[in-house]
Design a protein around this motif. Structure first.
Motif, PDB file in Angstrom:
ATOM      1  N   GLY A  24       0.835  -1.216   0.000  1.00 10.44           N
ATOM      2  CA  GLY A  24       0.000   0.000   0.000  1.00 10.44           C
ATOM      3  C   GLY A  24       0.859   1.251   0.000  1.00 10.44           C
ATOM      4  N   ALA A  25       1.966   1.202  -0.761  1.00 11.50           N
ATOM      5  CA  ALA A  25       2.938   2.309  -0.726  1.00 11.50           C
ATOM      6  C   ALA A  25       2.638   3.373  -1.776  1.00 11.50           C
ATOM      7  N   ARG A  49      -0.895  -1.372  -6.534  1.00 12.76           N
ATOM      8  CA  ARG A  49      -1.266  -1.619  -7.935  1.00 12.76           C
ATOM      9  C   ARG A  49      -0.816  -0.481  -8.837  1.00 12.76           C
ATOM     10  N   ASN A  96       0.396  -3.014   5.089  1.00 16.64           N
ATOM     11  CA  ASN A  96      -0.367  -1.764   5.249  1.00 16.64           C
ATOM     12  C   ASN A  96      -1.540  -1.661   4.268  1.00 16.64           C
ATOM     13  N   ALA A  97      -1.439  -2.274   3.092  1.00 14.16           N
ATOM     14  CA  ALA A  97      -2.500  -2.127   2.077  1.00 14.16           C
ATOM     15  C   ALA A  97      -3.843  -2.533   2.682  1.00 14.16           C
ATOM     16  N   LEU A 119      -8.651  -8.336   0.652  1.00 13.11           N
ATOM     17  CA  LEU A 119      -7.624  -7.285   0.739  1.00 13.11           C
ATOM     18  C   LEU A 119      -7.120  -7.099   2.170  1.00 13.11           C
ATOM     19  N   ASN A 120      -8.054  -7.061   3.132  1.00 14.45           N
ATOM     20  CA  ASN A 120      -7.684  -6.654   4.497  1.00 14.45           C
ATOM     21  C   ASN A 120      -7.262  -7.803   5.406  1.00 14.45           C
ATOM     22  N   ILE A 146      -1.041  -3.636   9.845  1.00 11.98           N
ATOM     23  CA  ILE A 146      -1.791  -2.402  10.136  1.00 11.98           C
ATOM     24  C   ILE A 146      -3.269  -2.755  10.217  1.00 11.98           C
ATOM     25  N   LEU A 191      -5.096   1.385  14.146  1.00 11.94           N
ATOM     26  CA  LEU A 191      -5.300   2.812  13.911  1.00 11.94           C
ATOM     27  C   LEU A 191      -6.720   3.283  14.219  1.00 11.94           C
ATOM     28  N   ALA A 193      -8.861   7.125  13.652  1.00  9.93           N
ATOM     29  CA  ALA A 193      -8.968   7.972  12.453  1.00  9.93           C
ATOM     30  C   ALA A 193      -7.676   8.761  12.244  1.00  9.93           C
ATOM     31  N   ILE A 194      -7.204   8.757  10.994  1.00  5.08           N
ATOM     32  CA  ILE A 194      -5.995   9.497  10.619  1.00  5.08           C
ATOM     33  C   ILE A 194      -6.431  10.715   9.821  1.00  5.08           C
ATOM     34  N   GLY A 198      -4.541   9.361   3.642  1.00  5.54           N
ATOM     35  CA  GLY A 198      -5.283   8.107   3.629  1.00  5.54           C
ATOM     36  C   GLY A 198      -6.761   8.255   3.346  1.00  5.54           C
ATOM     37  N   GLN A 199      -7.460   7.148   3.509  1.00  6.98           N
ATOM     38  CA  GLN A 199      -8.849   7.068   3.076  1.00  6.98           C
ATOM     39  C   GLN A 199      -9.774   8.039   3.816  1.00  6.98           C
ATOM     40  N   GLY A 200      -9.625   8.156   5.138  1.00  9.62           N
ATOM     41  CA  GLY A 200     -10.506   9.041   5.910  1.00  9.62           C
ATOM     42  C   GLY A 200     -10.353  10.479   5.460  1.00  9.62           C
ATOM     43  N   ARG A 202      -9.167  11.526   2.557  1.00 11.71           N
ATOM     44  CA  ARG A 202      -9.659  11.671   1.178  1.00 11.71           C
ATOM     45  C   ARG A 202     -11.187  11.772   1.165  1.00 11.71           C
TER      46      ARG A 202
END
Ligand SMILES: NC(=O)c1ccc[n+]([C@@H]2O[C@H](COP(=O)([O-])OP(=O)(O)OC[C@H]3O[C@@H](n4cnc5c(N)ncnc54)[C@H](OP(=O)(O)O)[C@@H]3O)[C@@H](O)[C@H]2O)c1
Length: 284
Positions: A24-25, A49, A96-97, A119-120, A146, A191, A193-194, A198-200, A202
């Protein structure tokens, strides 16, 4: 937790130019973790990807980039083998992905729910399985997974995601217990919320919501937590403001608090807005 484990001398792998594979880099928190490890002296293999993004980061960090879709078992295995060949070994794997489509459980098809688990949960477990033999043969390695607090706090509309991320916590505990005496350590970084990557982050920008700094953490805290997990041999680190581990333990003792807390913190309303936003996008 650590006191129950056999004492072991912790070797700082960074001082010996360890090799780390970060999944997930290509965007979000992954590049932050990669930069933290590079700063600590690790040589890096980066995957995701999005070939352009991982190659750009690889140039910046003098690293290797190997694209792969981790939900495709054959691509995952080929990437793991190529990563091991690139520097002759992988000492640290950072799984991490991950991510969640932020849709209602019943509105997604079974295949879509399965893809979340693939995926997770499946991908990180599969990668650990692929790289463990090399680590065991060398008598050292560290696998950092993660995860997320989503399941523990009953975060709205995360059924399959929460199952996968809670599953990853269980996987890490058993992996740690089984292989630590043979030199392979497992840690999980959980984790909240960041706010700034990242996704949150975005999603908030996409939907037009502002993530509060109270109750959220910066992505740099995740990078530091990954390094701390490796250097200090931590079983679990919770990245949340305040005593994150205590909050997680309280949620385990009183699971009914999660929904009440989400209501009080406005998480239910926020996630309802996000779900409706995704629905509209899908419909047209
Ligand atoms: N952001 C948060 O607030 C938060 C909170 C709790 C937990 N987490 C966890 O933190 C980790 C990083 O999340 P993030 O917020 O940085 O997410 P993100 O910005 O959406 O990035 C996700 C990363 O995973 C990769 N990825 C997604 N699907 C993939 C696939 N099929 N094969 C290979 N790579 C794939 C993406 O790369 P490509 O698209 O290029 O493949 C990307 O690099 C995840 O495990 C997430 O569950 C995040």
């Amino acid at each position: 937790m650590q006191s129950a484990e056999s004492p072991k001398e912790i070797v700082s792998m960074s001082r010996e130019s360890g090799v780390a594979l970060v999944t997930g880099a290509s965007r979000g928190i992954g590049p932050v973790i990669a930069r933290e490890l590079a700063g600590a002296g690790y040589r890096l293999v980066l995957t995701g990807r999005s070939q352009n993004e991982i190659e750009t980061l690889a140039k910046e960090l003098n690293a290797m980039a190997i694209p792969a879709d981790l939900t495709d078992a054959r691509q995952l295995e080929a990437m793991a083998a190529a990563a091991e060949r690139s520097y002759g070994r992988i000492d640290v794997l950072v799984n991490n992905a991950g991510g969640d489509p932020q849709r209602e459980f019943d509105a997604m098809t079974w295949d879509q729910n399965q893809a979340i688990i693939a995926l997770n949960a499946l991908a990180p477990i599969h990668l650990a399985h692929a790289l463990l033999p090399g680590m065991l043969a060398r008598g050292r390695g560290h696998i950092v997974n993660i995860s997320s607090i989503a399941g523990r706090v009953s975060f709205p509309y995360t059924e399959a995601y929460a199952a996968a991320k809670d599953g990853l916590i269980g996987f890490t505990r058993v992996l740690r217990s089984d292989y630590r005496a043979r030199g392979v350590i497992a840690s999980v970084v959980i984790l909240g919320a960041i706010r700034d990557a990242g996704q949150g982050d975005r999603t908030a920008k996409e939907v037009g919501l502002k993530l509060p700094s109270a109750g959220t953490s910066p992505a740099s805290a995740v990078g530091r937590a990954v390094l701390t997990a490796i250097n200090k041999d931590k079983a679990e680190i919770v990245v949340m403001p305040g005593p994150g581990r205590v909050l997680k333990a309280v949620m385990d003792l009183f699971p009914g608090l999660g929904p009440a807390m989400n209501r009080a913190a406005g998480a239910n309303d926020t996630m309802r807005t996000v779900i409706e936003f995704r629905k509209q996008r899908l419909n047209g």
